[in-house]
Design an enzyme around this catalytic site. Structure first.
Site: not given
Ligand code: CA2
Length: 144
Positions: A9-10, A17, A22, A73, A76, A97, A99, A106
């Protein structure tokens, strides 16, 4: 060699953002990197992104007998999903995996990874380059 790259997700919102965490690269940049790596390394790379846990479980199950390796990946779902862990175990396909951020540096809730308990290796904090490294690792170890 056939690889499946799964993003949770996301990840499709990358670059929009939180560039401090990221990076500035977008999901399109990631897709371009996967295509370029597939071409350069002579691999077949299929990609799948979903914001839904069950769809990710379905994609892992669908890879059974088809993919030689999985790069995942779980985003969340990393920190919550026993279902994704069990799906990886059920297909027994070698998995790495990835990230994008350095989750170790974090919040404490990001320090636990359920899917990571199955994965051979976890690459963190290298941005999109982590996906390429995961692909190269699988090619080196299981490539045919
Ligand atoms: O660092 C990573 O690749 C994560 O898997 C990214 C996830 C996060 O929940 C993991 O803890 C670590 C978040 C995906 C992207 O989320 C966004 C948030 C804000 C703006 C754009 C993407």
């Amino acid at each position: 060699m056939k690889l499946l790259v799964i993003n949770g997700p996301n990840i499709n919102m990358l670059g929009i953002r939180e560039p401090g965490i990221y990076g500035k690269q977008t999901f399109s940049d990631l897709l371009a990197l996967l295509e370029r790596t597939a071409r350069e390394e002579g691999l077949e790379i299929q990609q799948f992104q979903s914001n839904h846990e069950g769809e990710i479980v379905d994609a892992i199950q669908a890879a059974y007998g088809k993919a030689d390796g999985i790069v995942i990946n779980p985003a969340a779902y990393t920190h919550t999903s026993v279902a994704i862990l069990d799906a990886l175990k059920s297909v027994a396909i070698p998995a790495v995996e990835v990230h994008i951020s350095n989750v170790d540096a974090r919040e404490p809730f990001r320090q636990l990874s359920y899917p990571g308990m199955y994965c051979e290796k976890t690459i963190k904090g290298l941005g999109l380059e982590g996906y390429r490294q995961a692909i190269l690792y699988l090619k080196e170890k299981y490539g045919k």
